[in-house]
Design a protein around this motif. Structure first.
Motif, PDB file in Angstrom:
ATOM      1  N   VAL A  26       0.816  -1.222   0.000  1.00 14.61           N
ATOM      2  CA  VAL A  26       0.000   0.000   0.000  1.00 14.61           C
ATOM      3  C   VAL A  26       0.851   1.274   0.000  1.00 14.61           C
ATOM      4  O   VAL A  26       0.369   2.338  -0.378  1.00 14.61           O
ATOM      5  N   TYR A  27       2.116   1.164   0.395  1.00 16.95           N
ATOM      6  CA  TYR A  27       3.006   2.328   0.384  1.00 16.95           C
ATOM      7  C   TYR A  27       3.857   2.387  -0.880  1.00 16.95           C
ATOM      8  O   TYR A  27       4.793   3.178  -0.968  1.00 16.95           O
ATOM      9  N   LYS A  40       7.449 -14.250   0.928  1.00 16.41           N
ATOM     10  CA  LYS A  40       6.098 -14.774   1.175  1.00 16.41           C
ATOM     11  C   LYS A  40       5.030 -13.690   1.050  1.00 16.41           C
ATOM     12  O   LYS A  40       4.119 -13.590   1.882  1.00 16.41           O
ATOM     13  N   ASN A  41       5.159 -12.851   0.021  1.00 17.37           N
ATOM     14  CA  ASN A  41       4.201 -11.790  -0.294  1.00 17.37           C
ATOM     15  C   ASN A  41       3.971 -10.805   0.856  1.00 17.37           C
ATOM     16  O   ASN A  41       2.891 -10.241   1.004  1.00 17.37           O
ATOM     17  N   THR A  42       5.009 -10.590   1.666  1.00 20.88           N
ATOM     18  CA  THR A  42       4.916  -9.659   2.786  1.00 20.88           C
ATOM     19  C   THR A  42       6.001  -8.595   2.656  1.00 20.88           C
ATOM     20  O   THR A  42       7.182  -8.918   2.534  1.00 20.88           O
ATOM     21  N   CYS A  43       5.606  -7.349   2.701  1.00 21.79           N
ATOM     22  CA  CYS A  43       6.557  -6.237   2.581  1.00 21.79           C
ATOM     23  C   CYS A  43       7.448  -6.189   3.818  1.00 21.79           C
ATOM     24  O   CYS A  43       6.946  -6.149   4.949  1.00 21.79           O
ATOM     25  N   PRO A  44       8.776  -6.169   3.631  1.00 23.78           N
ATOM     26  CA  PRO A  44       9.677  -6.112   4.782  1.00 23.78           C
ATOM     27  C   PRO A  44       9.690  -4.740   5.455  1.00 23.78           C
ATOM     28  O   PRO A  44      10.138  -4.608   6.592  1.00 23.78           O
ATOM     29  N   CYS A  46       6.797  -2.521   5.798  1.00 20.66           N
ATOM     30  CA  CYS A  46       5.592  -2.200   6.567  1.00 20.66           C
ATOM     31  C   CYS A  46       4.830  -3.431   7.053  1.00 20.66           C
ATOM     32  O   CYS A  46       3.894  -3.298   7.837  1.00 20.66           O
ATOM     33  N   GLY A  47       5.195  -4.612   6.560  1.00 24.49           N
ATOM     34  CA  GLY A  47       4.488  -5.822   6.950  1.00 24.49           C
ATOM     35  C   GLY A  47       3.212  -6.058   6.172  1.00 24.49           C
ATOM     36  O   GLY A  47       2.489  -7.012   6.441  1.00 24.49           O
TER      37      GLY A  47
END
Length: 62
Positions: A26-27, A40-44, A46-47
């Motif tokens: 989103v950022y 694993k499709n997770t932003c390091p 912002c999470g």
């Protein structure tokens, strides 16, 4: 306000050809498919969830 279409992965700095090769949160943190899969499709940063960046449509004026 529009998306900033970054042209390289923030993790490995691989050049991104187009929307098919970019994932964003989103950022607008931007990553390549390989790094996205490793994370694993997770932003390091912002999470948040990383999803395929939407494509920019080209408008035809008649």
């Amino acid at each position: 306000m529009t998306l900033e279409m970054k042209n390289k992965c923030e993790r490995c700095e691989k050049k991104l050809k187009d929307h098919l090769y970019a994932y964003i949160c989103v950022y607008e943190c931007t990553f390549c498919p390989d790094c996205t899969k490793e994370m694993k499709n997770t932003c390091p940063n912002c999470g948040g969830e990383l999803v395929r960046r939407p494509r920019r449509m080209v408008r035809k004026f008649v």
